[in-house]
Design a protein around this motif. Structure first.
Motif, PDB file in Angstrom:
ATOM      1  N   CYS A  16      60.673  36.254  -6.246  1.00  0.00           N
ATOM      2  CA  CYS A  16      60.353  36.998  -7.470  1.00  0.00           C
ATOM      3  C   CYS A  16      59.320  36.259  -8.317  1.00  0.00           C
ATOM      4  N   ALA A  17      59.444  34.939  -8.393  1.00  0.00           N
ATOM      5  CA  ALA A  17      58.480  34.162  -9.174  1.00  0.00           C
ATOM      6  C   ALA A  17      57.083  34.250  -8.560  1.00  0.00           C
ATOM      7  N   ILE A  18      57.001  34.087  -7.252  1.00  0.00           N
ATOM      8  CA  ILE A  18      55.698  34.178  -6.592  1.00  0.00           C
ATOM      9  C   ILE A  18      55.168  35.608  -6.672  1.00  0.00           C
ATOM     10  N   GLY A  19      56.065  36.584  -6.550  1.00  0.00           N
ATOM     11  CA  GLY A  19      55.654  37.980  -6.696  1.00  0.00           C
ATOM     12  C   GLY A  19      55.107  38.269  -8.087  1.00  0.00           C
ATOM     13  N   ALA A  23      51.419  39.531  -8.945  1.00  0.00           N
ATOM     14  CA  ALA A  23      51.207  40.709  -9.793  1.00  0.00           C
ATOM     15  C   ALA A  23      50.347  40.353 -11.007  1.00  0.00           C
ATOM     16  N   GLY A  24      50.562  39.172 -11.571  1.00  0.00           N
ATOM     17  CA  GLY A  24      49.737  38.729 -12.697  1.00  0.00           C
ATOM     18  C   GLY A  24      48.286  38.539 -12.301  1.00  0.00           C
ATOM     19  N   ILE A  25      48.072  37.967 -11.131  1.00  0.00           N
ATOM     20  CA  ILE A  25      46.702  37.808 -10.639  1.00  0.00           C
ATOM     21  C   ILE A  25      46.066  39.180 -10.422  1.00  0.00           C
ATOM     22  N   GLY A  26      46.846  40.101  -9.879  1.00  0.00           N
ATOM     23  CA  GLY A  26      46.334  41.460  -9.679  1.00  0.00           C
ATOM     24  C   GLY A  26      46.007  42.148 -10.991  1.00  0.00           C
ATOM     25  N   TRP A  27      46.819  41.912 -11.994  1.00  0.00           N
ATOM     26  CA  TRP A  27      46.557  42.509 -13.302  1.00  0.00           C
ATOM     27  C   TRP A  27      45.289  41.918 -13.916  1.00  0.00           C
ATOM     28  N   ASN A  39      47.825  43.516   0.006  1.00  0.00           N
ATOM     29  CA  ASN A  39      47.099  42.391   0.597  1.00  0.00           C
ATOM     30  C   ASN A  39      47.417  41.086  -0.125  1.00  0.00           C
ATOM     31  N   GLY A  40      47.558  41.147  -1.437  1.00  0.00           N
ATOM     32  CA  GLY A  40      47.906  39.950  -2.203  1.00  0.00           C
ATOM     33  C   GLY A  40      49.276  39.416  -1.836  1.00  0.00           C
ATOM     34  N   PHE A  41      50.254  40.310  -1.715  1.00  0.00           N
ATOM     35  CA  PHE A  41      51.597  39.879  -1.326  1.00  0.00           C
ATOM     36  C   PHE A  41      51.616  39.345   0.101  1.00  0.00           C
ATOM     37  N   PHE A  42      50.851  39.986   0.987  1.00  0.00           N
ATOM     38  CA  PHE A  42      50.803  39.514   2.367  1.00  0.00           C
ATOM     39  C   PHE A  42      50.178  38.124   2.436  1.00  0.00           C
ATOM     40  N   PHE A  43      49.089  37.923   1.711  1.00  0.00           N
ATOM     41  CA  PHE A  43      48.435  36.616   1.698  1.00  0.00           C
ATOM     42  C   PHE A  43      49.369  35.552   1.125  1.00  0.00           C
ATOM     43  N   ALA A  44      50.057  35.874   0.039  1.00  0.00           N
ATOM     44  CA  ALA A  44      50.978  34.907  -0.573  1.00  0.00           C
ATOM     45  C   ALA A  44      52.127  34.578   0.381  1.00  0.00           C
ATOM     46  N   LEU A 102      61.888  32.199   4.544  1.00  0.00           N
ATOM     47  CA  LEU A 102      62.570  33.360   3.969  1.00  0.00           C
ATOM     48  C   LEU A 102      61.800  33.931   2.781  1.00  0.00           C
ATOM     49  N   VAL A 103      61.275  33.053   1.938  1.00  0.00           N
ATOM     50  CA  VAL A 103      60.474  33.523   0.799  1.00  0.00           C
ATOM     51  C   VAL A 103      59.238  34.260   1.304  1.00  0.00           C
TER      52      VAL A 103
END
Length: 117
Positions: A16-19, A23-27, A39-44, A102-103
């Protein structure tokens, strides 16, 4: 608290923290489409999994280094204590790897689910 429950809670909290960071970077970058967030979540998630693999590889490199082995044998510890320390170091590296895997899997799962929402 059982160890597996603690692992799951830590995994969810880290995901959740990384998500939230993604999301903040996307905003801030003004992402407009779900594909950009996916794509951002996949890269992270991929980056987190790679960090887990590097954690195990670094631990192996440390355990295989003759200088480290020699310096541990030159101390005051007996063979039992040295073995216990090596086991603890190995478990720590693999525990970090499992947590990061897992994360990363959760973040990649978010990446798969986002375009379908």
């Amino acid at each position: 608290m059982p160890r597996i429950l603690k692992l799951l809670l830590l995994t969810l909290a880290a995901a959740c923290a990384i998500g939230a960071i993604v999301a903040g970077i996307g905003w801030l970058a003004q992402w407009q489409s779900a594909t950009q967030f996916s794509n951002g979540f996949f890269f992270a998630g991929s980056a987190v999994i790679v960090l887990g693999v590097l954690s195990v590889m670094g631990g192996y490199k440390m355990r295989a280094d003759f200088g480290v082995l020699y310096s541990q044998s030159a101390g005051d510890m007996n063979a039992l204590k040295r073995s216990q320390r090596r086991i603890a170091d190995t478990l720590q590296a693999y525990s970090a790897s499992v947590l990061l895997f897992l994360v990363g899997a959760i973040l990649i799962g978010f990446a798969i689910l986002i375009p379908n929402l």
